[in-house]
Design a protein around this motif. Structure first.
Motif, PDB file in Angstrom:
ATOM      1  N   MET A 101      -6.196   1.759  -4.703  1.00  0.00           N
ATOM      2  CA  MET A 101      -5.145   0.979  -4.033  1.00  0.00           C
ATOM      3  C   MET A 101      -5.402  -0.520  -4.157  1.00  0.00           C
ATOM      4  O   MET A 101      -4.474  -1.295  -4.376  1.00  0.00           O
ATOM      5  N   ALA A 102      -6.661  -0.921  -4.005  1.00  0.00           N
ATOM      6  CA  ALA A 102      -6.994  -2.341  -4.132  1.00  0.00           C
ATOM      7  C   ALA A 102      -6.652  -2.841  -5.532  1.00  0.00           C
ATOM      8  O   ALA A 102      -6.079  -3.917  -5.691  1.00  0.00           O
ATOM      9  N   HIS A 154       2.192   6.502  -7.053  1.00  0.00           N
ATOM     10  CA  HIS A 154       1.055   7.077  -7.786  1.00  0.00           C
ATOM     11  C   HIS A 154       0.444   8.315  -7.141  1.00  0.00           C
ATOM     12  O   HIS A 154      -0.437   8.940  -7.722  1.00  0.00           O
ATOM     13  N   GLY A 155       0.840   8.664  -5.936  1.00  0.00           N
ATOM     14  CA  GLY A 155       0.276   9.854  -5.288  1.00  0.00           C
ATOM     15  C   GLY A 155      -1.070   9.589  -4.662  1.00  0.00           C
ATOM     16  O   GLY A 155      -1.306   8.517  -4.111  1.00  0.00           O
ATOM     17  N   ASN A 156      -1.980  10.551  -4.742  1.00  0.00           N
ATOM     18  CA  ASN A 156      -3.300  10.437  -4.125  1.00  0.00           C
ATOM     19  C   ASN A 156      -4.075   9.262  -4.713  1.00  0.00           C
ATOM     20  O   ASN A 156      -4.268   9.193  -5.923  1.00  0.00           O
ATOM     21  N   VAL A 167       0.836  -1.200   0.000  1.00  0.00           N
ATOM     22  CA  VAL A 167       0.000   0.000   0.000  1.00  0.00           C
ATOM     23  C   VAL A 167       0.873   1.254   0.000  1.00  0.00           C
ATOM     24  O   VAL A 167       0.652   2.188  -0.789  1.00  0.00           O
ATOM     25  N   LEU A 168       1.880   1.295   0.864  1.00  0.00           N
ATOM     26  CA  LEU A 168       2.785   2.452   0.906  1.00  0.00           C
ATOM     27  C   LEU A 168       3.513   2.632  -0.423  1.00  0.00           C
ATOM     28  O   LEU A 168       3.689   3.754  -0.898  1.00  0.00           O
ATOM     29  N   GLY A 169       3.919   1.548  -1.039  1.00  0.00           N
ATOM     30  CA  GLY A 169       4.591   1.618  -2.338  1.00  0.00           C
ATOM     31  C   GLY A 169       3.685   2.186  -3.419  1.00  0.00           C
ATOM     32  O   GLY A 169       4.111   3.005  -4.235  1.00  0.00           O
ATOM     33  N   ALA A 170       2.437   1.759  -3.427  1.00  0.00           N
ATOM     34  CA  ALA A 170       1.478   2.276  -4.417  1.00  0.00           C
ATOM     35  C   ALA A 170       1.254   3.773  -4.216  1.00  0.00           C
ATOM     36  O   ALA A 170       1.216   4.540  -5.191  1.00  0.00           O
ATOM     37  N   LEU A 171       1.134   4.199  -2.964  1.00  0.00           N
ATOM     38  CA  LEU A 171       0.948   5.626  -2.684  1.00  0.00           C
ATOM     39  C   LEU A 171       2.178   6.433  -3.089  1.00  0.00           C
ATOM     40  O   LEU A 171       2.062   7.536  -3.629  1.00  0.00           O
ATOM     41  N   ARG A 172       3.350   5.895  -2.830  1.00  0.00           N
ATOM     42  CA  ARG A 172       4.580   6.602  -3.178  1.00  0.00           C
ATOM     43  C   ARG A 172       4.723   6.740  -4.699  1.00  0.00           C
ATOM     44  O   ARG A 172       5.115   7.774  -5.206  1.00  0.00           O
TER      45      ARG A 172
END
Length: 95
Positions: free
Chosen positions: A33-34, A25-27, A18-23
């Motif tokens: 995220m799923a 792709h941003g918001n 989850v943290l990797g996806a946020l880092r």
């Protein structure tokens, strides 16, 4: 490896996804995220609640274009935290 240790390891790995996806792709919303991580929506909800509780991520609300309905909830990394390092040490490996 005990069941508790393996469950904890899976939880940590999912949090990192989850943290990797946020880092990268941003918001992102829970649904985004799923889709990006391959995790179930309920899993993403539990992870984001925990990460938000530790202030690692921030929640923002985006009003619908029509002005009606529930605002879209987006998450982003907390800019006050630069990096998170996780090291898992076991009797036979270091991750």
């Amino acid at each position: 490896m005990s069941a508790i240790a393996s469950t904890e390891l899976v939880r940590q790995q999912n949090s990192l996804r989850v943290l990797g996806a946020l880092r990268r792709h941003g918001n992102l919303s829970h649904t985004d995220m799923a889709g990006l991580t391959g995790l179930a929506s309920a899993t993403v909800s539990a992870i984001t609640a925990e990460l938000e509780r530790f202030s690692l991520i921030e929640r923002t609300e985006q009003q619908a274009a029509s002005g009606r309905g529930r605002p879209r909830v987006l998450f982003q990394p907390n800019r006050g935290f630069g990096y998170v390092a996780v090291v898992v040490i076991s009797s036979d490996a270091v991750q």
